[in-house]
Structures are given as C-alpha cells and as structure tokens.
Design a protein around this motif. Structure first.
Motif, PDB file in Angstrom:
ATOM      1  N   GLU A  98      -5.507  -1.732   5.760  1.00  0.00           N
ATOM      2  CA  GLU A  98      -4.336  -0.301   4.933  1.00  0.00           C
ATOM      3  C   GLU A  98      -4.313   0.287   4.401  1.00  0.00           C
ATOM      4  O   GLU A  98      -3.581   0.745   4.426  1.00  0.00           O
ATOM      5  CB  GLU A  98      -2.747  -1.667   5.886  1.00  0.00           C
ATOM      6  CG  GLU A  98      -1.773  -2.405   4.508  1.00  0.00           C
ATOM      7  CD  GLU A  98      -2.907  -3.618   4.325  1.00  0.00           C
ATOM      8  OE1 GLU A  98      -2.296  -4.911   3.392  1.00  0.00           O
ATOM      9  OE2 GLU A  98      -4.128  -3.597   4.893  1.00  0.00           O
ATOM     10  N   THR A  99      -5.149  -0.346   3.211  1.00  0.00           N
ATOM     11  CA  THR A  99      -4.909   0.357   2.022  1.00  0.00           C
ATOM     12  C   THR A  99      -6.177   1.247   1.704  1.00  0.00           C
ATOM     13  O   THR A  99      -5.714   2.655   1.709  1.00  0.00           O
ATOM     14  CB  THR A  99      -5.194  -0.545   0.844  1.00  0.00           C
ATOM     15  OG1 THR A  99      -6.265  -1.582   0.939  1.00  0.00           O
ATOM     16  CG2 THR A  99      -3.806  -1.682   1.347  1.00  0.00           C
ATOM     17  N   VAL A 100      -7.004   1.003   1.682  1.00  0.00           N
ATOM     18  CA  VAL A 100      -8.543   1.104   1.850  1.00  0.00           C
ATOM     19  C   VAL A 100      -9.891   0.937   2.087  1.00  0.00           C
ATOM     20  O   VAL A 100      -9.385  -0.524   2.494  1.00  0.00           O
ATOM     21  CB  VAL A 100      -8.787   2.175  -0.028  1.00  0.00           C
ATOM     22  CG1 VAL A 100      -7.574   2.572   0.048  1.00  0.00           C
ATOM     23  CG2 VAL A 100      -8.999   0.660  -0.604  1.00  0.00           C
ATOM     24  N   TYR A 101     -10.715   1.635   1.976  1.00  0.00           N
ATOM     25  CA  TYR A 101     -12.367   0.698   2.784  1.00  0.00           C
ATOM     26  C   TYR A 101     -12.236  -0.253   1.651  1.00  0.00           C
ATOM     27  O   TYR A 101     -12.461   0.343   0.629  1.00  0.00           O
ATOM     28  CB  TYR A 101     -12.540   1.621   3.569  1.00  0.00           C
ATOM     29  CG  TYR A 101     -12.229   2.367   5.052  1.00  0.00           C
ATOM     30  CD1 TYR A 101     -13.222   1.529   5.917  1.00  0.00           C
ATOM     31  CD2 TYR A 101     -11.646   2.802   5.155  1.00  0.00           C
ATOM     32  CE1 TYR A 101     -13.274   2.308   7.348  1.00  0.00           C
ATOM     33  CE2 TYR A 101     -11.460   3.520   6.285  1.00  0.00           C
ATOM     34  CZ  TYR A 101     -11.687   3.183   7.771  1.00  0.00           C
ATOM     35  OH  TYR A 101     -11.436   2.903   9.025  1.00  0.00           O
ATOM     36  N   VAL A 139      -1.403   2.807   4.026  1.00  0.00           N
ATOM     37  CA  VAL A 139      -1.150   2.885   3.331  1.00  0.00           C
ATOM     38  C   VAL A 139      -1.464   3.771   2.035  1.00  0.00           C
ATOM     39  O   VAL A 139      -1.478   4.965   0.889  1.00  0.00           O
ATOM     40  CB  VAL A 139      -1.334   1.364   2.260  1.00  0.00           C
ATOM     41  CG1 VAL A 139      -0.447   1.278   0.797  1.00  0.00           C
ATOM     42  CG2 VAL A 139      -0.370   0.696   3.118  1.00  0.00           C
ATOM     43  N   GLY A 140      -3.386   4.364   1.699  1.00  0.00           N
ATOM     44  CA  GLY A 140      -3.924   5.121   1.089  1.00  0.00           C
ATOM     45  C   GLY A 140      -4.629   4.224  -0.791  1.00  0.00           C
ATOM     46  O   GLY A 140      -4.770   5.135  -1.272  1.00  0.00           O
ATOM     47  N   VAL A 141      -3.352   3.608  -1.283  1.00  0.00           N
ATOM     48  CA  VAL A 141      -3.901   2.901  -2.592  1.00  0.00           C
ATOM     49  C   VAL A 141      -3.803   1.847  -1.934  1.00  0.00           C
ATOM     50  O   VAL A 141      -3.394   0.688  -1.395  1.00  0.00           O
ATOM     51  CB  VAL A 141      -2.548   3.254  -2.978  1.00  0.00           C
ATOM     52  CG1 VAL A 141      -2.804   4.828  -3.585  1.00  0.00           C
ATOM     53  CG2 VAL A 141      -1.474   3.159  -2.960  1.00  0.00           C
ATOM     54  N   GLU A 142      -4.866   0.979  -3.353  1.00  0.00           N
ATOM     55  CA  GLU A 142      -5.447  -0.388  -3.365  1.00  0.00           C
ATOM     56  C   GLU A 142      -3.979  -0.931  -3.615  1.00  0.00           C
ATOM     57  O   GLU A 142      -2.295  -0.724  -4.316  1.00  0.00           O
ATOM     58  CB  GLU A 142      -6.011  -0.713  -4.637  1.00  0.00           C
ATOM     59  CG  GLU A 142      -7.478  -0.122  -4.851  1.00  0.00           C
ATOM     60  CD  GLU A 142      -7.716   1.150  -4.471  1.00  0.00           C
ATOM     61  OE1 GLU A 142      -8.659   2.514  -5.123  1.00  0.00           O
ATOM     62  OE2 GLU A 142      -6.124   1.620  -4.959  1.00  0.00           O
ATOM     63  N   SER A 143      -4.004  -1.989  -2.919  1.00  0.00           N
ATOM     64  CA  SER A 143      -3.125  -4.062  -2.890  1.00  0.00           C
ATOM     65  C   SER A 143      -2.316  -3.338  -4.518  1.00  0.00           C
ATOM     66  O   SER A 143      -2.957  -3.242  -5.218  1.00  0.00           O
ATOM     67  CB  SER A 143      -3.499  -5.030  -2.597  1.00  0.00           C
ATOM     68  OG  SER A 143      -4.532  -5.519  -3.482  1.00  0.00           O
ATOM     69  N   THR A 144      -1.626  -3.833  -4.515  1.00  0.00           N
ATOM     70  CA  THR A 144      -0.393  -4.880  -5.938  1.00  0.00           C
ATOM     71  C   THR A 144      -1.309  -5.713  -5.606  1.00  0.00           C
ATOM     72  O   THR A 144      -1.850  -7.122  -5.100  1.00  0.00           O
ATOM     73  CB  THR A 144       0.553  -5.398  -5.404  1.00  0.00           C
ATOM     74  OG1 THR A 144       1.133  -3.816  -5.042  1.00  0.00           O
ATOM     75  CG2 THR A 144       1.650  -5.362  -6.591  1.00  0.00           C
TER      76      THR A 144
END
Length: 339
Positions: free
Chosen positions: A27-30, A171-176
């Motif tokens: 959901e964040t990035v590939y 989401v488009g940015v990496e996880s917390t």
C-alpha cells in the motif's frame, strides 16, 4: 511482468524459493523481494539497487507467526502496535535470535525491522513461499521510490526475475519505522502511521530526525544515504512563496517543473499548463503523488529545476516533508536567493 492471478502468484513464490528477486506491491510503495533467509538471494537485491552494504533491510512477513520464527518473544508494547496497525504501514524494530538472519540483512546489528503489509497480494505470495522476504523499495538507490509497476520496470528491467503488477499504490510513501528496542519507543522514519496514532496505543513515543554518521550503521532505511532525488535540483516552496516562485520560474530560459496542490495551481492560473504536476487536494493525496511527480520530471530531459510544495510539519505532513526534504537536500526556494 506478473499479474495478481493465482497462477502468477504461485510463479512469483516459486521464483523466491529459487533465490530469485521479484518486485511486489504494497500500500506504500513497490518493494524488491527475495528470500530473507537466503544470503545469496539477498545479495542480488543489493546488486540490483546498487544499495550500500551497511544499509539494513526490512523483513516483510505474511503473518505474526512468521515473525515468531526469528524472535525469542515479541515485547508487550510491540504486540500492542501489531494488534492496532498490522497489516499496515508500520515497520517495527525488535531484537532477533542471533544467527537466524544473515548480517547482510541486519547490517550486522542485533535488531531487525519487521513489516506485515496491507497488500493481500504480497501476503499471499510470502505465505506461498513460506519464507519472509526482504523488502526495500524497488528503485535504484537514491532515486524516487516506485509507486507503480511501470516505475519498477523503468529502474529494474533486466535486473530482476519479475514484477507483480497490482496498480498504483494507495499511500505513496514508505512505512513508519518505530524502534522498540530503546527505553522509549522511537520513530526513526515517519510514515502514514503518525506519532499521535502510535501514542494513542502505547503512550509516549520519541521521534528521531538525524542523519547517521559515516561510520555508523543505520537501524532503518533512509537515515544515512541520499534518497528520493531526481538528477536535477529540487527546491521546497512554502505557501507564502508560491507567487514569487512562479514568476521566477516563468522567467527562466529552461523549463521549471512545478508540483503543487490543486488549490495552488488554481490560485496561480497554472491549470492545464505544461510542466505542472498536480499533488491533488491536500497532503494525503500529495503523499501518494509525490514520487510519481518527481519521476515524471526526472524523465524529461528539458527540465532543469523542480519546485515542490511543502506542507506543515504535523500529522502525515511529517512523512511527506521528510521525503521531500531528502529529495531537495533540505533546500528551500526563497526570493532572497533566487530573485
């Protein structure tokens, strides 16, 4: 390129079991996936990305049970976060059983970062392979992260065995990334799960915003090396500087890329103009569109400079500003410096 059909997921899992590298959606990035327990497979990930060897990798799992293969016990506070945010955009750093993972995965540290992504496609592939996979972003190190399979193809074609295409990321940015091995849990990388959300579950959480020293091994990605940057200079623009920044951009002999929200684009009569990339209707949309916009302008040889809107340092704006700040090397556009 693979689809999300069951047969293709079986094929992707078989590739991973054979020590090959497969790009996968979250959901964040590939991400770039290889068997986390196979050192030679993990080395292929470093080679494909041109990633520095002391930059540890996130271990992506299909279930909490998979984490339990590598840790003596999941700390109580970490379990609370797992219950609240997994599957999802949170990576949790814990101590692991010595010898269970190669030092090339952990950077030689006694800790490892685990993530259980929201993508059912990726969880299914990992479950089919029955092994956790390393999961760095599927881009050349230092470049903007990929939010579509086409972005991965651009950077990784010919370097990896396959790409699972599940459309654009949400989401488009990496996880917390949160470190649960410190006295007070500490955010090492902001993401879609905010500090306020974490504190609502486990109480006080620190936030560490520093660049790791040259001789220090980072506990999480993004703490040491240049990230997310196109080949041309990127400058952050605050709301009070847009009008002057646009006048400056229009005076340049070479085209300047502009990335801003629909509100800024409309207020400055930029709608429909070339070299303008919409970041949508606010910071949530901007998170999802940031990397795609940076990649769009990076592929246009005529662009010499990129101006990008910055948001307030609060909530999910922290994650956006963190990535943008790295892409821009901390540089702001100001009238004093440019006009």
């Amino acid at each position: 390129m693979l689809t999300t059909a069951p047969a293709d997921l079986q094929t992707a899992a078989a590739m991973i079991n054979k020590g090959q590298v497969v790009a996968f959606p979250t959901e964040t990035v590939y991400g770039l996936g290889a068997d986390a327990t196979n050192e030679s497979a993990v080395k292929k990930v470093f080679a494909a990305k041109h990633r520095p060897a002391d930059n540890p990798l996130i271990v992506t799992v299909a279930s909490v049970e998979m984490v339990q293969r590598f840790v003596e016990v999941i700390p109580a506070q970490a379990q609370k976060l797992i219950d609240a945010f997994w599957p999802g955009s949170l990576t949790i750093i814990m101590e692991y059983i010595p010898g269970k993972l190669s030092p090339i995965v952990t950077g030689g540290l006694p800790t490892v970062a685990f993530r259980l992504p929201a993508s059912p496609v990726t969880r299914e592939v990992i479950a089919l392979a029955d092994t956790p996979i390393v999961g760095p972003s599927a881009n050349t190190s230092g470049k903007p992260s990929p939010t579509t399979a086409q972005h991965v193809w651009h950077d990784m074609h010919g370097k990896i065995a396959g790409i699972i295409d599940d459309g654009a990321t949400r989401v488009g940015v990496e996880s917390t990334v949160i470190d649960m091995t410190t006295e007070i849990p500490t955010i090492l990388r902001p993401g879609a799960v905010t500090q306020e959300e974490l504190e609502a579950v486990i109480g006080t959480v620190n936030s560490e915003h520093r660049k790791v020293g040259a001789d220090e091994t980072p506990k999480a990605p993004g703490m040491k090396y240049r990230h997310y940057a196109p080949d041309v200079p990127v400058y952050m623009v605050t709301d009070d500087n847009w009008q002057r920044a646009i006048i400056w951009a229009q005076q340049q002999l070479e085209p300047v890329g502009i990335m801003a929200t629909d509100e800024v684009i409309k207020a400055n009569h930029l709608a429909g103009m070339d070299y303008v990339w919409s970041l949508g209707d606010g910071v949530s949309a901007a998170n999802a569109k940031l990397f795609a916009g940076l990649r769009y302008f990076d592929d246009r040889n005529e662009i010499t400079t990129i101006l990008v809107q910055r948001f307030a340092d609060e909530g999910i704006g922290l994650a956006y500003n963190n990535r943008l700040g790295k892409a821009a090397s901390g540089q702001f556009w100001t009238a004093t410096d440019f006009m």
